[in-house]
Design an enzyme around this catalytic site. Sequence first.
Site, PDB file in Angstrom:
ATOM      1  N   HIS B  60       0.843  -1.193   0.000  1.00  0.00           N
ATOM      2  CA  HIS B  60       0.000   0.000   0.000  1.00  0.00           C
ATOM      3  C   HIS B  60       0.876   1.239   0.000  1.00  0.00           C
ATOM      4  O   HIS B  60       2.092   1.155   0.177  1.00  0.00           O
ATOM      5  CB  HIS B  60      -0.987  -0.017   1.174  1.00  0.00           C
ATOM      6  CG  HIS B  60      -0.368   0.075   2.543  1.00  0.00           C
ATOM      7  ND1 HIS B  60       0.559  -0.835   3.019  1.00  0.00           N
ATOM      8  CD2 HIS B  60      -0.542   0.978   3.549  1.00  0.00           C
ATOM      9  CE1 HIS B  60       0.909  -0.499   4.253  1.00  0.00           C
ATOM     10  NE2 HIS B  60       0.276   0.598   4.595  1.00  0.00           N
ATOM     11  N   ASP B  64       5.751   4.428   5.023  1.00  0.00           N
ATOM     12  CA  ASP B  64       6.615   3.429   5.657  1.00  0.00           C
ATOM     13  C   ASP B  64       6.613   2.094   4.910  1.00  0.00           C
ATOM     14  O   ASP B  64       7.218   1.121   5.378  1.00  0.00           O
ATOM     15  CB  ASP B  64       6.237   3.237   7.138  1.00  0.00           C
ATOM     16  CG  ASP B  64       4.791   2.825   7.348  1.00  0.00           C
ATOM     17  OD1 ASP B  64       3.950   3.125   6.485  1.00  0.00           O
ATOM     18  OD2 ASP B  64       4.493   2.204   8.385  1.00  0.00           O
ATOM     19  N   ASP B 210      -0.311  -3.825   5.794  1.00  0.00           N
ATOM     20  CA  ASP B 210      -0.923  -3.563   7.096  1.00  0.00           C
ATOM     21  C   ASP B 210      -2.397  -3.966   7.044  1.00  0.00           C
ATOM     22  O   ASP B 210      -3.050  -3.811   6.014  1.00  0.00           O
ATOM     23  CB  ASP B 210      -0.849  -2.082   7.419  1.00  0.00           C
ATOM     24  CG  ASP B 210       0.572  -1.573   7.602  1.00  0.00           C
ATOM     25  OD1 ASP B 210       1.505  -2.362   7.570  1.00  0.00           O
ATOM     26  OD2 ASP B 210       0.731  -0.360   7.757  1.00  0.00           O
ATOM     27  N   HIS B 268       6.077  -4.998  12.280  1.00  0.00           N
ATOM     28  CA  HIS B 268       5.399  -3.704  12.157  1.00  0.00           C
ATOM     29  C   HIS B 268       5.023  -3.161  13.535  1.00  0.00           C
ATOM     30  O   HIS B 268       3.942  -2.620  13.764  1.00  0.00           O
ATOM     31  CB  HIS B 268       4.147  -3.815  11.269  1.00  0.00           C
ATOM     32  CG  HIS B 268       3.694  -2.493  10.698  1.00  0.00           C
ATOM     33  ND1 HIS B 268       2.757  -1.701  11.309  1.00  0.00           N
ATOM     34  CD2 HIS B 268       4.079  -1.821   9.595  1.00  0.00           C
ATOM     35  CE1 HIS B 268       2.564  -0.610  10.578  1.00  0.00           C
ATOM     36  NE2 HIS B 268       3.354  -0.658   9.530  1.00  0.00           N
TER      37      HIS B 268
END
Lengths: 302, 302
Positions: B60, B64, B210, B268
């Site tokens: 995405h 980050d 994520d 993460h």
Amino acid sequence: MKLTILGCHSATPRWDANPTSQILEVKGHLFLIDCAEGTQVQLRRFKVKFSRVKHIFISHLHGDHFFGLVGLISTFRLLGREADLHIYGPKGIKDAVLLQLKLGKSYTNYKLFFHELESKEPQLLFEDDKVSVTTIPLDHRIYTNGFLFQEKLGERKLDVEKARSLNVEMSYYNKIKKGADAPTKDGGLVLNSLITLDPDPAKSYAYCSDTAYYPRIITQITNVTALYHESTFLQKDQALAVKTKHSTAQEAAQIAVAAKVGQLILGHYSGRYGNYNLFKEEANQYFENVTLAQDGKVIDIN
Amino acid sequence: MKLTILGCHSATPRWDANPTSQILEVKGHLFLIDCAEGTQVQLRRFKVKFSRVKHIFISHLHGDHFFGLVGLISTFRLLGREADLHIYGPKGIKDAVLLQLKLGKSYTNYKLFFHELESKEPQLLFEDDKVSVTTIPLDHRIYTNGFLFQEKLGERKLDVEKARSLNVEMSYYNKIKKGADAPTKDGGLVLNSLITLDPDPAKSYAYCSDTAYYPRIITQITNVTALYHESTFLQKDQALAVKTKHSTAQEAAQIAVAAKVGQLILGHYSGRYGNYNLFKEEANQYFENVTLAQDGKVIDIN
């Protein structure tokens, strides 16, 4: 003026070497100059209080000078920044940053101002009562500016002991610092020069990267306290410098001599040489006060 | 399959901690998964032969996970890359990269292919005779995919000694590896299973980051050899996880249990906890085989 080198290399970031970025501390300002990938990490590494940065100056839109900008802007958001941030750089920089923020729905929650540059003449970008910043148009493969940071001459320094001993009216102190002569409590007048000292000399820093050998800049940077001039190559590779519109250490030194600068700082080294002292040795043949930029080095500009 | 963690943290790059990026080595491929700022430096730091990377998968468009992409693409150009490069990522990724290259007049001198994704259903991105890569649609604040890397079952392994001793025709070896029974030089026939062994089991790796807790993925990742599932938070901060569409370590473990995966890799991490073992301890309450992603860690997926 205090200059911190965050990255001094050309081309690509490496484990032990960052591309161009610098922090200039002057009269309470923290100016960020260029912002290669990894700059935010260098700011942390060298313990710069980078939330204090309010003005970022980007010379040109090659990756080794600006790929770290959008990440820094995002990090400011994540850290809860509220202060305005001003970005000065070539036309197109706004689109490049905003497109990426938009794709991530990561708009900043502080005000972000872009000042896009197109002029090929020197242009005043920032000014307050203590300092000014002006572009230095350079000659590179794409539109590029250096930046001239100039302190303004401060007020005269009042010798308080002496003023007291001469019975000078305290309510006149501020005017005296601005150069007025000094009325005394008994109705006399004391010459300003008797109770004040000259202000600190105004310092100046010229940042010139990336650029071919470009004598046109000499007039604008004459007598600066310190000149950073890129030296991607050594003179033996001058043909490469011409081809890629970069400079050699010798050319940087020749600019320093012609502009009668106080100090020459070299950087933006090609990775092909291995030994940075070669740049200093070459420049020293023409100009004595040469400093090598190195990641993490702090240079007093005096 | 060999997984190298290039960065395991959320949010911002720090001096000792990089945001998300991984290298998966499988059947001769070197797949790069996500590409935070600093990824190219991590590739050098951990001595990955990254010129071999031909396919980059971006989950995405949060910084980050992708702010390092344009820098890596530029570095490939500076290193003289000639091989094609394929980028798979959300719609918009092409514009973001090309705009920046265009502003720097830094077009690549190798072929760059963008495969922009919009589908909310699993989509086959890459396939050859040994491996396939499929998206795993995730649930995050912006359009996000995980990726499922699946080896194909190889040929049966020929026991050459045994085939010789049974007088099997050498010209049939290739067919035998594909499962055929084996004619002998004297006109007989040997059962395939007598002279071959089962191929190595096909391994699989599911990368999920994520994402909020999202049980819809379970069907697709059931029985994978290893699952990387983001665990930004601990369960005590589940409200934050819900708000930001991230997961807790407990939720990651619950997905691992329900999908009967072989191994769970966590990463993460939010910077707020300091001690990564807390993530493992929390997940271990539900699932035993938990590995913590850490920058530079190499994980065998078997």
